[in-house]
Structure formats: C-alpha cells, structure tokens
Motif scaffolding. Structure first.
Motif, PDB file in Angstrom:
ATOM      1  N   PHE A   1      -5.658   1.298  -7.138  1.00 11.69           N
ATOM      2  CA  PHE A   1      -5.997   0.087  -7.552  1.00 11.69           C
ATOM      3  C   PHE A   1      -6.324  -0.804  -6.279  1.00 11.69           C
ATOM      4  O   PHE A   1      -5.239  -1.023  -5.563  1.00 11.69           O
TER       5      PHE A   1
ATOM      6  N   MET B   1      -6.758  -4.142  -4.423  1.00 13.70           N
ATOM      7  CA  MET B   1      -6.668  -5.807  -4.648  1.00 13.70           C
ATOM      8  C   MET B   1      -6.252  -6.270  -3.500  1.00 13.70           C
ATOM      9  O   MET B   1      -6.867  -7.030  -2.998  1.00 13.70           O
ATOM     10  N   THR B   2      -5.084  -5.873  -2.867  1.00 16.96           N
ATOM     11  CA  THR B   2      -4.433  -6.593  -1.711  1.00 16.96           C
ATOM     12  C   THR B   2      -5.226  -6.251  -0.525  1.00 16.96           C
ATOM     13  O   THR B   2      -5.655  -5.514  -0.284  1.00 16.96           O
TER      14      THR B   2
ATOM     15  N   GLY C   1      -2.848 -11.795  -1.585  1.00 16.45           N
ATOM     16  CA  GLY C   1      -1.936 -10.923  -1.463  1.00 16.45           C
ATOM     17  C   GLY C   1      -0.869 -11.654  -2.781  1.00 16.45           C
ATOM     18  O   GLY C   1      -1.271 -11.655  -3.745  1.00 16.45           O
ATOM     19  N   SER C   2      -0.088 -12.670  -2.333  1.00 20.06           N
ATOM     20  CA  SER C   2       0.671 -13.288  -3.494  1.00 20.06           C
ATOM     21  C   SER C   2      -0.431 -14.089  -4.344  1.00 20.06           C
ATOM     22  O   SER C   2      -0.254 -14.301  -5.283  1.00 20.06           O
TER      23      SER C   2
ATOM     24  N   LEU D   1      -1.979  -1.566   1.562  1.00 25.61           N
ATOM     25  CA  LEU D   1      -0.936  -1.272   0.593  1.00 25.61           C
ATOM     26  C   LEU D   1      -1.519  -0.575  -0.290  1.00 25.61           C
ATOM     27  O   LEU D   1      -0.961  -0.709  -1.484  1.00 25.61           O
ATOM     28  N   ILE D   2      -2.802   0.218  -0.092  1.00 23.72           N
ATOM     29  CA  ILE D   2      -3.410   0.808  -1.524  1.00 23.72           C
ATOM     30  C   ILE D   2      -2.632   1.976  -2.052  1.00 23.72           C
ATOM     31  O   ILE D   2      -2.701   3.093  -1.138  1.00 23.72           O
ATOM     32  N   THR D   3      -2.068   2.198  -2.843  1.00 23.17           N
ATOM     33  CA  THR D   3      -1.111   3.247  -3.301  1.00 23.17           C
ATOM     34  C   THR D   3      -1.938   4.257  -3.720  1.00 23.17           C
ATOM     35  O   THR D   3      -2.953   4.153  -4.778  1.00 23.17           O
TER      36      THR D   3
ATOM     37  N   ASP E   1       9.189   3.691   1.054  1.00 25.35           N
ATOM     38  CA  ASP E   1       9.223   4.329   0.085  1.00 25.35           C
ATOM     39  C   ASP E   1       8.206   5.913   0.366  1.00 25.35           C
ATOM     40  O   ASP E   1       7.461   5.578   1.019  1.00 25.35           O
TER      41      ASP E   1
ATOM     42  N   HIS F   1       0.440   4.689   0.764  1.00 25.02           N
ATOM     43  CA  HIS F   1      -0.146   3.488   0.733  1.00 25.02           C
ATOM     44  C   HIS F   1      -1.026   3.395   1.996  1.00 25.02           C
ATOM     45  O   HIS F   1      -0.550   3.414   3.155  1.00 25.02           O
TER      46      HIS F   1
ATOM     47  N   ALA G   1      10.962  -1.922  -2.645  1.00 26.90           N
ATOM     48  CA  ALA G   1       9.613  -2.525  -2.693  1.00 26.90           C
ATOM     49  C   ALA G   1       9.366  -3.044  -4.067  1.00 26.90           C
ATOM     50  O   ALA G   1       8.577  -3.864  -4.024  1.00 26.90           O
TER      51      ALA G   1
ATOM     52  N   TYR H   1       6.331  -5.857  -4.968  1.00 24.74           N
ATOM     53  CA  TYR H   1       4.862  -5.744  -5.647  1.00 24.74           C
ATOM     54  C   TYR H   1       4.802  -6.021  -7.112  1.00 24.74           C
ATOM     55  O   TYR H   1       5.735  -6.442  -7.456  1.00 24.74           O
TER      56      TYR H   1
ATOM     57  N   PRO I   1       5.841 -10.922  -5.749  1.00 19.24           N
ATOM     58  CA  PRO I   1       7.602 -11.138  -5.136  1.00 19.24           C
ATOM     59  C   PRO I   1       8.262 -12.226  -6.049  1.00 19.24           C
ATOM     60  O   PRO I   1       7.727 -12.805  -6.760  1.00 19.24           O
TER      61      PRO I   1
ATOM     62  N   GLU J   1      10.170 -14.363  -5.381  1.00 20.03           N
ATOM     63  CA  GLU J   1       9.976 -15.917  -5.199  1.00 20.03           C
ATOM     64  C   GLU J   1       8.543 -16.436  -5.874  1.00 20.03           C
ATOM     65  O   GLU J   1       8.607 -17.493  -6.388  1.00 20.03           O
ATOM     66  N   VAL J   2       7.798 -15.620  -6.043  1.00 13.79           N
ATOM     67  CA  VAL J   2       6.532 -15.868  -6.629  1.00 13.79           C
ATOM     68  C   VAL J   2       6.614 -16.055  -8.156  1.00 13.79           C
ATOM     69  O   VAL J   2       6.071 -17.216  -8.854  1.00 13.79           O
TER      70      VAL J   2
ATOM     71  N   TRP K   1       8.728 -19.168  -8.437  1.00 11.19           N
ATOM     72  CA  TRP K   1       7.775 -20.477  -8.044  1.00 11.19           C
ATOM     73  C   TRP K   1       6.830 -20.895  -9.515  1.00 11.19           C
ATOM     74  O   TRP K   1       6.921 -22.011  -9.924  1.00 11.19           O
TER      75      TRP K   1
HETATM   76  C1  LIG Z   1       5.147  -0.137  -2.199  1.00 14.72           C
HETATM   77  C2  LIG Z   1       3.848  -1.107  -2.610  1.00 14.72           C
HETATM   78  C3  LIG Z   1       2.632  -0.608  -3.219  1.00 14.72           C
HETATM   79  C4  LIG Z   1       1.747  -1.547  -3.456  1.00 14.72           C
HETATM   80  N1  LIG Z   1       0.532  -1.129  -4.129  1.00 14.72           N
HETATM   81  C5  LIG Z   1      -0.319  -1.932  -4.038  1.00 14.72           C
HETATM   82  C6  LIG Z   1      -1.638  -1.295  -4.621  1.00 14.72           C
HETATM   83  O1  LIG Z   1      -1.731  -0.265  -5.089  1.00 14.72           O
HETATM   84  N2  LIG Z   1      -2.771  -1.921  -4.854  1.00 14.72           N
HETATM   85  C7  LIG Z   1      -2.846  -3.347  -4.103  1.00 14.72           C
HETATM   86  O2  LIG Z   1      -3.741  -3.830  -4.395  1.00 14.72           O
HETATM   87  N3  LIG Z   1      -1.659  -3.784  -3.827  1.00 14.72           N
HETATM   88  C8  LIG Z   1      -0.419  -3.010  -3.479  1.00 14.72           C
HETATM   89  N4  LIG Z   1       0.360  -3.683  -3.056  1.00 14.72           N
HETATM   90  C9  LIG Z   1       0.568  -5.026  -2.486  1.00 14.72           C
HETATM   91  C10 LIG Z   1       1.453  -5.895  -3.339  1.00 14.72           C
HETATM   92  O3  LIG Z   1       0.708  -6.267  -4.541  1.00 14.72           O
HETATM   93  C11 LIG Z   1       1.525  -7.085  -2.335  1.00 14.72           C
HETATM   94  O4  LIG Z   1       2.614  -6.772  -1.353  1.00 14.72           O
HETATM   95  C12 LIG Z   1       2.291  -8.494  -3.328  1.00 14.72           C
HETATM   96  O5  LIG Z   1       1.365  -9.005  -4.076  1.00 14.72           O
HETATM   97  C13 LIG Z   1       2.540  -9.350  -2.006  1.00 14.72           C
HETATM   98  O6  LIG Z   1       1.559  -9.929  -1.427  1.00 14.72           O
HETATM   99  P1  LIG Z   1       1.732  -9.910   0.289  1.00 14.72           P
HETATM  100  O7  LIG Z   1       2.215  -8.475   0.811  1.00 14.72           O
HETATM  101  O8  LIG Z   1       0.419 -10.175   0.798  1.00 14.72           O
HETATM  102  O9  LIG Z   1       2.571 -10.904   0.525  1.00 14.72           O
HETATM  103  P2  LIG Z   1       2.421 -12.523   1.075  1.00 14.72           P
HETATM  104  O10 LIG Z   1       1.347 -13.151   0.223  1.00 14.72           O
HETATM  105  O11 LIG Z   1       2.287 -12.406   2.545  1.00 14.72           O
HETATM  106  O12 LIG Z   1       4.123 -13.009   0.730  1.00 14.72           O
HETATM  107  C14 LIG Z   1       5.079 -12.887   1.577  1.00 14.72           C
HETATM  108  C15 LIG Z   1       6.376 -13.388   0.995  1.00 14.72           C
HETATM  109  O13 LIG Z   1       6.007 -14.808   1.065  1.00 14.72           O
HETATM  110  C16 LIG Z   1       6.853 -15.316  -0.107  1.00 14.72           C
HETATM  111  N5  LIG Z   1       6.038 -16.166  -1.084  1.00 14.72           N
HETATM  112  C17 LIG Z   1       4.560 -16.146  -1.215  1.00 14.72           C
HETATM  113  N6  LIG Z   1       4.141 -16.899  -2.252  1.00 14.72           N
HETATM  114  C18 LIG Z   1       5.264 -17.816  -2.412  1.00 14.72           C
HETATM  115  C19 LIG Z   1       5.339 -18.721  -3.305  1.00 14.72           C
HETATM  116  N7  LIG Z   1       4.487 -19.403  -3.849  1.00 14.72           N
HETATM  117  N8  LIG Z   1       6.569 -19.481  -3.448  1.00 14.72           N
HETATM  118  C20 LIG Z   1       7.714 -18.997  -2.576  1.00 14.72           C
HETATM  119  N9  LIG Z   1       7.492 -17.874  -1.722  1.00 14.72           N
HETATM  120  C21 LIG Z   1       6.290 -17.271  -1.662  1.00 14.72           C
HETATM  121  C22 LIG Z   1       7.485 -14.038  -1.008  1.00 14.72           C
HETATM  122  O14 LIG Z   1       8.680 -14.082  -0.570  1.00 14.72           O
HETATM  123  C23 LIG Z   1       6.537 -12.924  -0.426  1.00 14.72           C
HETATM  124  O15 LIG Z   1       7.296 -11.687  -0.411  1.00 14.72           O
HETATM  125  C24 LIG Z   1       1.704  -2.657  -2.983  1.00 14.72           C
HETATM  126  C25 LIG Z   1       2.935  -3.267  -2.244  1.00 14.72           C
HETATM  127  C26 LIG Z   1       4.003  -2.301  -1.984  1.00 14.72           C
HETATM  128  C27 LIG Z   1       5.218  -3.008  -1.202  1.00 14.72           C
END
Ligand SMILES: Cc1cc2nc3c(=O)[nH]c(=O)nc-3n(C[C@H](O)[C@H](O)[C@H](O)COP(=O)(O)OP(=O)(O)OC[C@H]3O[C@@H](n4cnc5c(N)ncnc54)[C@H](O)[C@@H]3O)c2cc1C
Length: 395
Positions: free
Chosen positions: A130, A132-133, A140-141, A165-167, A207, A214, A363, A367, A370, A372-373, A376
């Motif tokens: 999948f 997306m990220t 991301g978030s 980060l695409i698993t 992991d 990933h 992790a 995923y 997070p 915090e999101v 929030w």
């Molecule tokens: C093991 C693993 C597998 C994954 N597999 C997939 C996959 O298969 N496909 C895919 O598309 N994605 C995948 N992801 C990505 C995952 O969905 C993202 O890591 C997640 O959505 C967070 O986005 P980011 O890493 O860009 O963090 P960022 O958006 O950079 O955020 C970093 C930190 O900022 C803080 N933050 C962000 N927004 C807010 C807010 N509004 N209020 C307070 N704090 C906030 C949080 O603490 C957050 O952890 C995977 C991630 C991991 C760790």
C-alpha cells in the motif's frame, strides 16, 4: 446495548488457531530463513501451506474468497489468537498490509479487479503493498500533503512521485498507489514489476518480522491502464477512510496477542525465579507490574471488542477506532516493556520472544496515525462539540 456474545464458530476458530500457533507456528520462530528484512518467500509459502491444511488461511475474508466471512467481533477473537506468535498473522494471511488491502478490494474493487487482484491475495499465493506515505515533505501524518501526481494520457494514467516506508514492496505482486488527481486523490492498482516502479532501497528498520521489509520507491512515469483505477477515479481519500478504521483495529488485535504472549512468559518467569528468598511474583514491585498488565490487557480487549461491535452495527467507527488505536498502541507497548523488566537480564536476550516483541511493537505507536495525531484529532472533535453545545451554558 453492547453485545459481546461469542458465536460457536468464533470459539471453534479461536481454539483451532491457538492450537495451530502453539503446535505449528511457534516452532518456526528460530528458523534461519528469518532475515533482516523479514521471512523469506519460501518460509512464507511453507507457513501458509500449514495454515491452508488447517483450514485457517485468511479466515476473515468473505466465503467467496475462501474465508469464513467473519464479522469484526469474530475477527477480533481469531486475530488476537493469531498474534500470539509474530509469525502467526503472516502464516494465516491476516497480516498487514495484505489484510487491509483485501478488505479495501472487497469493498471497492470492480468484479474484474477482484478476480485479478483479490482472488490470489486471499488465496495467499501473492503479497501486496500500500503506497501512501512520502518522503521529501509529502504525505505523512497529514494526507493532504500528498504530492505524488497522476494525469490522464489517452487510456492510461501516468504517475510520478516518491513513496517510502512501504511495507512488503519487495516481492509483492501488486501495489495500491495513492496519487493526487487535481483537487482529489485516486488509488491505482499496479503490478509491482511494472516499468516505472523503481525500488531505491529497502530500509534497515527496528522491526524485521514482515516479508520484504519497508522500501523507498520512485514512481517514474508509471503507466497504469484506466481499467486499473481502483473503484472510481477521485475517490482516493474516501477509500482511504474505508480501509482506515478496520485496518487500524486489526493491528490492535494482532498486537494484543503478542502482548499476551510476552505477559505469559513474564508471569511464568516471575513464578519460577526466586530472589531474596521468595518467587519474584511475591515481591510487590513485580507482582503489581504483572497485575497491572492483566488489568490493561482486559481493558484493551474490551476496547477492541467494543469498536469491532460498533463496526458490526454499521458505524464507520472513526472516533472509536482512533481511540482504540491510540490506547492499544500505548498500553500494549507499556505492557511489553514491563515484561522486559520482570525478566531482568533475560528480557533483553533472544532466549525468549519478549525482546523481539518489544522491538517490533514500537512502530505501532507511529503507523496508522501516530499517538499524538489521534489525540490532536480527538481534541479537535471536543472543541467542535463544545462549539455546538455550549452556547450560553457553562458547566
Ligand atoms: C513500520 C512502519 C510501516 C509502515 N508501512 C507503511 C506502508 O505500508 N504504506 C504507507 O503508505 N506508509 C507506511 N508507513 C508510514 C506511516 O503511515 C507513517 O510513518 C505515519 O503516517 C506518520 O507519518 P510520518 O512518518 O511522515 O511522520 P510525520 O508526519 O513526519 O510526523 C512525525 C511526528 O510528528 C508528530 N505529529 C504529527 N502531526 C501531529 C499533530 N497534528 N499533533 C501532534 N503531533 C503531531 C507525531 O509525534 C509524529 O510521530 C509505515 C510506517 C512504519 C513505521
């Protein structure tokens, strides 16, 4: 009224899954085919052959696709049992990201897409990803920051962007790619070996239990036939919601099983191991940690079951699944951390599964939103609710 009545087939499947995990899957936990980027394809195929023979492959999918058509409550029971080994969900073909992708395909794919992509995925003969990220300041978030684009060119869409980060991307047969189409987003089904998909690297991560690890992926003029738009164009954000709540919840189910395993190992150790003249569990500091684990495992199970029941009642369970995900990720992580502590030095060795569960579960707090999101977004809902109801009234 909240109804947690257990169905006979749910109890039967739970017992069969527990036996399967104990007798068949756990003996594979030291298999040399478990690498730094997940189990090898041969090991995955072998585990799935066992699950197939036991009638436990993809139990959650509709009967049409070879499963039992379980509702969310029944799924919760079976997936919790599957999570007792980190290899269990993979063996039973109910692990991420395939399980969430199967759910999405079942809900929104066209009949032709289901026949081509869902049928082999549910049969456990292929894997999926999948996408997306994004790195480089993309989604991301905040999914609104989606920067991968797709434009129509004749009867094909041309997709450009980067994902990370695409698993499970390495070795996956197909992927679901989320891309911006004007003011909307669209999901595309693509063969992972298509020209235009470049796997730049497989990340080294904490992991290691998921096949393919990933990846960082470049989409470079990827051409996708119009017939491989998943469902309909411009519905990507809506489809993401369709996948979201159930997929979040199945993570909670599987990790609950892993935390229960760590807890069982810690209880066993604390009852056998003595210090200062008595078993560790008789020291309040240890006994209270394990008692707290017991309470929090039950609380988490009830929250999962409640959210599953809400989904079964026809709700989107957006808020409930957000609460369940946030709470499960934090609570289960703390439970496993206590288990490491109870085991003392043994806790950080690979002599029990506890250290790997501790590393793998970390992790989960990131995923599928997070912590915090989720907090929030729940706080924003509170503010909106206050705005609607508090006019002229103060508590
Ligand atoms: C093991 C693993 C597998 C994954 N597999 C997939 C996959 O298969 N496909 C895919 O598309 N994605 C995948 N992801 C990505 C995952 O969905 C993202 O890591 C997640 O959505 C967070 O986005 P980011 O890493 O860009 O963090 P960022 O958006 O950079 O955020 C970093 C930190 O900022 C803080 N933050 C962000 N927004 C807010 C807010 N509004 N209020 C307070 N704090 C906030 C949080 O603490 C957050 O952890 C995977 C991630 C991991 C760790």
């Amino acid at each position: 009224m909240t109804d947690f009545t257990r169905s006979p087939r749910e109890m039967d499947l739970e017992a069969r899954t527990q036996k399967f995990i104990r007798d068949v899957v756990i003996p594979y936990e030291k298999d040399p085919r478990l690498g730094a980027h997940g189990p090898s394809p041969e090991l995955v195929a072998e585990l799935r052959d066992h699950a197939r023979a036991a009638g436990l492959l993809a139990p959650q999918v509709p009967e049409e696709w070879g499963g039992y058509g379980l509702n969310h409550r029944e799924t919760a029971t079976v997936l919790r049992a599957s999570g007792y080994s980190l290899l269990g969900p993979l063996a039973m073909n109910c692990s991420a990201p395939d399980e969430g992708n199967m759910h999405l395909l079942d809900k929104v794919a066209t009949p032709a897409q289901k026949a081509r992509f869902l049928a082999p995925l549910a049969a456990g003969t292929v894997r999926s990803a999948f996408l997306m990220t994004e790195p480089d300041g993309g989604a991301g978030s905040d999914p609104d920051m989606l920067s991968t684009t797709a434009r129509l060119d004749g009867d094909h869409w041309v997709v450009n962007g980067r994902k990370w980060l695409i698993t499970g991307a390495t070795g996956a047969s197909f992927g679901i790619v989320m891309a911006r189409t004007g003011d909307h987003a669209t999901m595309f089904l693509t063969d992972m070996n298509a020209k235009g998909i470049v796997i730049e690297r497989v990340l080294d991560t904490m992991d290691v239990a998921i096949p393919g690890g990933h990846s960082v992926i470049r989409l470079e003029g990827l051409r996708v036939p119009a017939s491989q738009v998943l469902g309909a164009a411009n519905e990507g954000f809506r489809y993401a919601q369709v996948r979201l709540a159930p997929a979040r919840l199945t993570h909670c189910m599987r990790w609950w099983g892993a935390a229960q395993r760590a807890h069982d190992i810690a209880v066993d150790y604390a009852c056998r191991r003595k210090a200062f003249g008595k078993p560790l569990i008789e020291h309040e500091g240890v006994g209270f940690m394990l008692a707290r684990n017991e309470v929090e495992l039950l609380q988490t199970r009830l929250l999962i079951d409640y959210t599953a029941w809400t989904l079964d009642e026809g709700s989107k369970a957006t808020t409930e699944s957000s609460m369940a995900k946030m709470s499960s990720a934090e609570t289960l992580f703390q439970i496993v951390d206590r288990c490491v502590q109870v085991l003392g030095g043994m806790g950080i060795t690979a002599d029990t599964q506890v250290s790997q569960i501790f590393t793998e579960i970390r992790a989960f707090r990131i995923y599928d939103g997070p912590t915090e999101v989720h907090l929030w977004s729940l706080a924003r809902r509170l503010q909106r609710r206050h705005g609607k109801t508090a006019a002229g009234w103060q508590p």
